[in-house]
Motif scaffolding. Sequence first.
Motif, PDB file in Angstrom:
ATOM      1  N   ALA A 233     -14.320  31.947  61.769  1.00 22.29           N
ATOM      2  CA  ALA A 233     -15.171  31.962  60.578  1.00 22.29           C
ATOM      3  C   ALA A 233     -16.329  32.936  60.751  1.00 22.29           C
ATOM      4  O   ALA A 233     -16.686  33.669  59.825  1.00 22.29           O
ATOM      5  CB  ALA A 233     -15.696  30.548  60.302  1.00 22.29           C
ATOM      6  N   ALA A 234     -16.915  32.972  61.935  1.00 26.04           N
ATOM      7  CA  ALA A 234     -18.025  33.896  62.190  1.00 26.04           C
ATOM      8  C   ALA A 234     -17.574  35.342  62.071  1.00 26.04           C
ATOM      9  O   ALA A 234     -18.304  36.199  61.559  1.00 26.04           O
ATOM     10  CB  ALA A 234     -18.606  33.637  63.578  1.00 26.04           C
ATOM     11  N   LEU A 235     -16.343  35.626  62.520  1.00 22.42           N
ATOM     12  CA  LEU A 235     -15.803  36.980  62.439  1.00 22.42           C
ATOM     13  C   LEU A 235     -15.340  37.346  61.035  1.00 22.42           C
ATOM     14  O   LEU A 235     -15.035  38.515  60.769  1.00 22.42           O
ATOM     15  CB  LEU A 235     -14.633  37.133  63.418  1.00 22.42           C
ATOM     16  CG  LEU A 235     -15.004  37.119  64.905  1.00 22.42           C
ATOM     17  CD1 LEU A 235     -13.764  36.894  65.756  1.00 22.42           C
ATOM     18  CD2 LEU A 235     -15.693  38.426  65.298  1.00 22.42           C
ATOM     19  N   GLY A 236     -15.250  36.354  60.158  1.00 21.07           N
ATOM     20  CA  GLY A 236     -14.820  36.611  58.787  1.00 21.07           C
ATOM     21  C   GLY A 236     -13.324  36.668  58.611  1.00 21.07           C
ATOM     22  O   GLY A 236     -12.838  37.217  57.611  1.00 21.07           O
TER      23      GLY A 236
ATOM     24  N   HIS B 124      -9.614  35.601  57.584  1.00 14.69           N
ATOM     25  CA  HIS B 124      -9.015  34.747  56.571  1.00 14.69           C
ATOM     26  C   HIS B 124      -8.041  33.777  57.235  1.00 14.69           C
ATOM     27  O   HIS B 124      -7.568  34.000  58.357  1.00 14.69           O
ATOM     28  CB  HIS B 124      -8.293  35.584  55.516  1.00 14.69           C
ATOM     29  CG  HIS B 124      -9.220  36.453  54.718  1.00 14.69           C
ATOM     30  ND1 HIS B 124     -10.030  35.957  53.717  1.00 14.69           N
ATOM     31  CD2 HIS B 124      -9.475  37.788  54.777  1.00 14.69           C
ATOM     32  CE1 HIS B 124     -10.740  36.942  53.186  1.00 14.69           C
ATOM     33  NE2 HIS B 124     -10.429  38.055  53.827  1.00 14.69           N
TER      34      HIS B 124
ATOM     35  N   ALA C 184     -20.943  37.990  66.333  1.00 16.54           N
ATOM     36  CA  ALA C 184     -20.552  37.318  65.090  1.00 16.54           C
ATOM     37  C   ALA C 184     -21.144  35.911  65.001  1.00 16.54           C
ATOM     38  O   ALA C 184     -21.528  35.459  63.929  1.00 16.54           O
ATOM     39  CB  ALA C 184     -19.026  37.261  64.992  1.00 16.54           C
TER      40      ALA C 184
ATOM     41  N   PRO D 169     -23.014  35.486  61.457  1.00 18.90           N
ATOM     42  CA  PRO D 169     -21.709  35.070  60.918  1.00 18.90           C
ATOM     43  C   PRO D 169     -21.447  35.591  59.506  1.00 18.90           C
ATOM     44  O   PRO D 169     -22.361  35.713  58.698  1.00 18.90           O
ATOM     45  CB  PRO D 169     -21.802  33.542  60.938  1.00 18.90           C
ATOM     46  CG  PRO D 169     -23.270  33.244  60.826  1.00 18.90           C
ATOM     47  CD  PRO D 169     -23.949  34.353  61.583  1.00 18.90           C
ATOM     48  N   LYS D 170     -20.168  35.869  59.243  1.00 16.68           N
ATOM     49  CA  LYS D 170     -19.755  36.303  57.913  1.00 16.68           C
ATOM     50  C   LYS D 170     -19.396  35.121  57.019  1.00 16.68           C
ATOM     51  O   LYS D 170     -19.262  35.280  55.805  1.00 16.68           O
ATOM     52  CB  LYS D 170     -18.561  37.249  58.032  1.00 16.68           C
ATOM     53  CG  LYS D 170     -18.901  38.556  58.730  1.00 16.68           C
ATOM     54  CD  LYS D 170     -17.712  39.503  58.753  1.00 16.68           C
ATOM     55  CE  LYS D 170     -18.084  40.819  59.424  1.00 16.68           C
ATOM     56  NZ  LYS D 170     -16.929  41.768  59.464  1.00 16.68           N
ATOM     57  N   ARG D 171     -19.225  33.972  57.614  1.00 20.19           N
ATOM     58  CA  ARG D 171     -18.943  32.750  56.857  1.00 20.19           C
ATOM     59  C   ARG D 171     -19.811  31.625  57.417  1.00 20.19           C
ATOM     60  O   ARG D 171     -20.358  31.728  58.514  1.00 20.19           O
ATOM     61  CB  ARG D 171     -17.462  32.369  56.940  1.00 20.19           C
ATOM     62  CG  ARG D 171     -16.522  33.451  56.407  1.00 20.19           C
ATOM     63  CD  ARG D 171     -15.075  32.986  56.439  1.00 20.19           C
ATOM     64  NE  ARG D 171     -14.160  34.068  56.109  1.00 20.19           N
ATOM     65  CZ  ARG D 171     -13.848  34.434  54.875  1.00 20.19           C
ATOM     66  NH1 ARG D 171     -14.371  33.774  53.848  1.00 20.19           N
ATOM     67  NH2 ARG D 171     -13.014  35.431  54.655  1.00 20.19           N
TER      68      ARG D 171
END
Length: 287
Positions: free
Chosen positions: A44-47, A49, A178, A182-184
């Motif tokens: 999730a941190a790396l984004g 899917h 990340a 985080p990206k998410r």
Amino acid sequence: MTQPYVLLIRLAGPLQSWGVSGRFALRDTHPRPTKSGVIGLCAAALGLHRDEPLGELAETLFGVRADHPGTPLRDYHTVGGGTYPLSPRDLATDHRRATAAYPDTAIATGTGTFGRHTLDSWYGAPKKIAADPVSGALVSGEVRRNAMLTERWYLADAAFLAGLQHSDPALLERIAHALEHPKRLLWLGRKSCPPSGELALGIVPGTLEEAFRAKPLLPAAGVPAAAPATRARPWAWIESPHPLPGVGPISDQPVRFDADGPVHGLRWETRHRITIDQHASEWDIIP
């Protein structure tokens, strides 16, 4: 032999929940973070899917040290049941309910008021709506619902030191960056459990066991100062790359995180008592 490196990850917060076989009515928690849960956190941190391959992320060796195991906490819920004030939707989807709630005189004089009426044995959210076979009007096939009981288990005030071991420090550096950018959204096993403070605590050379021995116990809010390092011997669970004698299997190797449910494979791990080095440097972390 290739030099291994370990990314240390702090998993701490008011609540954590690392479910193993939870369903809606009963959602359990493992007494420690799982590899699938931590890899999902990193993904999730790396984004990534859900349908993306995990690649080298899943190939890392996982370990976790229980610095503060926390206290099991049971959250008890009841969902549905009883009667509720009627809404316009309730009346529009079932003429029987409308007639019982608002006699013809009330409708004719405009004295009927939404949101102030209840009916015995009628639940305020109709289910199984279908056309009446005689009149053709929409009616509810389930006018009353029994309450559903649910249990959700958490670990309260726990703090774990997790580690990801890999021979490529660049991969671990990407994961560490990340986790702090985080990206998410990130959570400790469940969406109601956000992490507190720093997650990535640096990358050190060596194996998981060596990294766990070289680092003192994590500080935790509300927990008295840890015992001297020479007497602190927390439990740690360390993944083995191969099934060896004395190494137990566990169905916790993440394969993919499909929307319909995650897919796991087998991995192997051993349990150790960790004797922390008396020269271990203190953490500069706010608990």
